[in-house]
Design a protein around this motif. Structure first.
Motif, short mmCIF file in Angstrom:
data_model
loop_
_atom_site.label_atom_id
_atom_site.label_comp_id
_atom_site.label_asym_id
_atom_site.label_seq_id
_atom_site.Cartn_x
_atom_site.Cartn_y
_atom_site.Cartn_z
N THR A 1 14.32 39.66 67.10
CA THR A 1 14.96 40.25 65.92
C THR A 1 16.34 40.78 66.27
O THR A 1 17.31 40.57 65.53
N PHE A 2 16.44 41.46 67.42
CA PHE A 2 17.72 42.01 67.84
C PHE A 2 18.73 40.90 68.11
O PHE A 2 19.91 41.02 67.74
N ASN A 3 18.29 39.83 68.73
CA ASN A 3 19.19 38.71 69.01
C ASN A 3 19.71 38.08 67.72
O ASN A 3 20.90 37.77 67.59
N ASN B 1 23.65 37.96 66.52
CA ASN B 1 24.37 36.73 66.18
C ASN B 1 24.92 36.78 64.76
O ASN B 1 26.03 36.29 64.50
N LYS B 2 24.17 37.36 63.85
CA LYS B 2 24.66 37.51 62.49
C LYS B 2 25.88 38.41 62.45
O LYS B 2 26.87 38.12 61.78
N ASN B 3 25.82 39.49 63.22
CA ASN B 3 26.95 40.42 63.32
C ASN B 3 28.18 39.72 63.89
O ASN B 3 29.30 39.87 63.39
N LEU B 4 27.98 38.94 64.94
CA LEU B 4 29.10 38.23 65.58
C LEU B 4 29.71 37.20 64.63
O LEU B 4 30.93 37.05 64.55
N ASN B 5 28.87 36.47 63.93
CA ASN B 5 29.35 35.40 63.05
C ASN B 5 30.08 35.94 61.81
O ASN B 5 31.07 35.37 61.37
N LEU C 1 24.16 38.36 79.04
CA LEU C 1 24.42 39.08 77.79
C LEU C 1 25.17 38.22 76.78
O LEU C 1 24.70 37.94 75.70
N LEU C 2 26.38 37.82 77.15
CA LEU C 2 27.19 37.05 76.22
C LEU C 2 27.89 35.93 76.98
O LEU C 2 28.68 36.17 77.89
N GLU C 3 27.56 34.70 76.61
CA GLU C 3 28.17 33.55 77.27
C GLU C 3 29.62 33.36 76.79
O GLU C 3 30.03 33.91 75.78
N GLU D 1 27.47 32.64 72.77
CA GLU D 1 26.03 32.71 72.58
C GLU D 1 25.45 33.92 73.32
O GLU D 1 25.90 34.27 74.40
N THR D 2 24.45 34.55 72.71
CA THR D 2 23.78 35.70 73.32
C THR D 2 22.46 35.27 73.96
O THR D 2 21.89 34.25 73.60
N ASP D 3 21.99 36.09 74.91
CA ASP D 3 20.71 35.76 75.56
C ASP D 3 19.76 36.96 75.52
O ASP D 3 18.94 37.15 76.41
N PHE D 4 19.84 37.74 74.46
CA PHE D 4 19.03 38.96 74.37
C PHE D 4 17.54 38.68 74.17
O PHE D 4 16.72 39.58 74.39
N ASN D 5 17.18 37.48 73.74
CA ASN D 5 15.76 37.16 73.57
C ASN D 5 15.26 36.20 74.64
O ASN D 5 14.16 35.65 74.53
#
Length: 418
Positions: free
Chosen positions: A405-407, A411-415, A213-215, A219-223
């Motif tokens: 798209t979700f990933n 990432n945009k939300n997190l940044n 999910l979240l490293e 970094e995310t791994d949703f895609n």
């Protein structure tokens, strides 16, 4: 929020233009506020379950407690308002995914030193997954109060009719059993229910398939393959009519009871009482089991409620006393008996009231359970996931493209939230 019940405390409020306006917050240094009175915010529709324990606290300490019960649908917004004004309850219950958000708003007291000095509050007293929900950047901002996780509810009698004398143990068996169950009757008969509005469901399943999910580096791994494979697996249930596309809005008696239109579903421990009271089923007709395992594990989601002290309280000593009192083994057991909210303390599970076979299954699952990633943006990420899953399940969208798209969105939300 992964909390289905709990707390709230004291402040007199008036409704103005549909919103809450504080009239007398106990966190203020008001001369009329007694140093022997603390406010406790408790999420739910009433305080019947907690009142007897609070009465015992007042009897033992002389400290009065004002309990304010707030519906969970309003709870988070109310806390945000209190945090912004630096005026709120002395002690409160926090949803397990909410702690990072309120730590970031500088609303919760760092109680690391309190925990270090009190063996009764130290992490080895509680389920590991629940302790994780109280920590941010190595500091403690809460104490686990009650716990919950997700397990499989199933109709024993109906599974036996399709060749399963035991509940499914892995993903292949889950789909096979659900598919056979869905073919028992007409078009409105299904085998497995996927909660369309539950933001943790897909993430929990993806962990079973190897997703992180979240490293640690953010970094995310949703895609990536583990998550996309999971979405494809779940989509198959809906696409083939094994699971309904949308919430059927049935009572537990209509869905799980009677002919068992939805004979298997995943949910938390609060459903035990609901089934016992409202399904019309005999005890030998249904059961609960640990989640079927994916390629890597049968990891579930840790939820529940944590006790936290409001940073701006003027009653720090009294609030901590109340927190300690509610955290004892004796009082966690009492709260369970009153509310069916399972104790977060592991030693409480030795009590005879928790030796029920179904409850012990939940305990086993708790040992294979983790909270969602503890970041302030997680609630919003969960809501965005629900929208992504709707595209995949209802609109039959391509899982890979949808998760790309979700990933990107995540990432945009997190940044932008850093």
């Amino acid at each position: 929020m992964n909390i289905k019940k709990v707390v709230i405390g004291v402040v007199v409020v008036a409704v103005v233009g549909g919103g809450f306006v504080a009239l007398n917050h106990t966190a203020n240094n008001d001369s009329s506020s007694s140093s022997k009175t603390v406010s406790f915010w408790y999420g739910g529709d009433g305080d019947t379950d907690i009142k007897p324990i609070i009465k015992d606290f007042t009897k033992q300490t002389g400290i009065k407690v004002k309990i304010q019960s707030v519906p969970w649908s309003q709870y988070n917004d109310k806390l945000l308002t209190a945090a912004a004004s630096k005026s709120g309850p002395d002690l409160m219950v926090m949803g397990t995914t909410s702690v990072p958000n309120f730590v970031s708003s500088n609303s919760l007291m760092d109680i690391s030193s309190v925990i270090k000095k009190d063996k009764n509050l130290q992490s080895n007293q509680f389920f590991k997954g629940n302790v994780e929900t109280t920590k941010v950047n190595g500091k403690y901002y809460g104490v686990p109060w009650y716990t919950e996780t997700r397990v499989l509810y199933y109709r024993k009698d109906l599974l036996q009719k399709v060749g399963y004398n035991e509940p499914p143990k892995n993903w292949d068996e889950l789909y096979d059993a659900a598919n056979k169950l869905s073919q028992r009757g007409g078009k409105d008969t299904y085998g497995f229910s996927i909660d369309q509005s539950e933001p943790t469901f897909g993430f929990m399943m993806a962990r079973q398939n190897g997703a992180t999910l979240l490293e640690k580096n953010g970094e995310t791994d949703f895609n990536q393959k583990p998550m996309v494979e999971t979405m494809s697996y779940l989509q198959k249930f809906v696409k083939n009519g094994v699971s309904p596309k949308e919430d059927l809005k049935l009572s537990i008696g209509e869905s799980f009871g009677n002919k068992g239109l939805l004979p298997m579903f995943v949910s938390g421990p609060w459903m035990v009482k609901s089934i016992e009271q409202d399904s019309g089923l005999k005890d030998n007709q249904w059961g609960i089991a640990q989640l079927p395992a994916g390629k890597y594990n049968n990891m579930s989601n840790t939820g529940g409620g944590d006790l936290a002290v409001f940073k701006y309280t003027s009653h720090k000593t009294e609030a901590i006393k109340l927190m300690k009192f509610l955290s004892t083994r004796e009082n966690q057991i009492k709260y369970y008996k009153n509310s069916n909210s399972l104790p977060a303390r592991t030693d409480a599970w030795n009590d005879k009231s928790l030796q029920n076979t179904k409850v012990q299954v939940i305990k086993k699952q708790l040992n294979s359970s983790q909270p969602m990633p503890l970041i302030k943006q997680w609630d919003q990420i969960g809501q965005n996931y629900v929208k992504a899953w709707e595209k995949i399940s209802v609109e039959n969208a391509d899982p890979q493209k949808t998760m790309n798209t979700f990933n990107d969105q995540t990432n945009k939300n997190l940044n932008t939230s850093k």
